[in-house]
Design an enzyme around this catalytic site. Sequence first.
Site, PDB file in Angstrom:
ATOM      1  CG  ASN A  19      -4.921  53.683  25.963  1.00 24.95           C
ATOM      2  OD1 ASN A  19      -5.556  53.466  24.934  1.00 24.95           O
ATOM      3  ND2 ASN A  19      -3.652  54.064  25.951  1.00 24.95           N
ATOM      4  NE  ARG A  60       7.343  52.416  27.266  1.00 28.36           N
ATOM      5  CZ  ARG A  60       8.235  52.515  26.287  1.00 28.36           C
ATOM      6  NH1 ARG A  60       9.245  53.371  26.398  1.00 28.36           N
ATOM      7  NH2 ARG A  60       8.132  51.770  25.198  1.00 28.36           N
ATOM      8  CG  ASP A  61      -0.141  55.901  25.441  1.00 27.95           C
ATOM      9  OD1 ASP A  61      -0.172  57.089  25.848  1.00 27.95           O
ATOM     10  OD2 ASP A  61      -0.641  55.543  24.364  1.00 27.95           O
ATOM     11  CG  LEU A  62      -1.446  53.777  32.436  1.00 25.58           C
ATOM     12  CD1 LEU A  62      -0.993  53.811  33.890  1.00 25.58           C
ATOM     13  CD2 LEU A  62      -2.605  52.811  32.252  1.00 25.58           C
TER      14      LEU A  62
END
Length: 230
Positions: free
Chosen positions: A48, A42-44
Amino acid sequence: MYNLDESRRSLLDWKKRHEIIIGIARGILYLHQDSRLRVIHRDLKASNILLDEDMNPKISDFGTARIFSGNQDEANTLRIVGTYGYMSPEYALAGLFSVKSDVFSFGVILLEIISGKKNRISYNSDSPPNLIRQAWELWNDGKAFELIDPTIVDSCPSEEALRCIQVGLLCLEVNAGDRPTMSSVLFMLSNEATIPSPKQPLITPNSDSSTTETTPSSINEVTITALDGR
């Protein structure tokens, strides 16, 4: 932390960038398919994806990840968390997320790695187009090779690079069902298989690229940072 700025982009030649793209794809595939429970990150985003001393990519920061069990493959939320610009339209607008949400994020990261560019957003019509728009317009005009970072373009195999760009655009399809799975992405990146033609992605620019928590009424703001890693 590595950053694709003018002074460091030469550290990552085409061969290494392609290896990083493949490595990220394998990492996401593991989360989606090969781990005991299905994980949606959900936060690629570029920041990251960390690079070790051998420039091997590692996916980090699972603070917003969701675990699916059984046959579950999508979910809704009223609390949207993540980074605008990497969010899929269905997640940013309706709070719907699935493995295809991560596929969308991967597509953005792939274009960043290939181009070595930041996504520069402005409401000024005279400003350059953002990265997703630029990639689509160049692809549509038969000039996709112009997207490639100038520091690696001379040694970049044109067929392999164009294949990557095409796969990246397929990952950005507006409808989640039209995006490939990560297993298909990895196959297309690693083999000379026939690849479908991408359709125009949804391009809704905004100048805020920060990580955010909001509700499904938000707009998908396309703002992209350069490739970062540690």
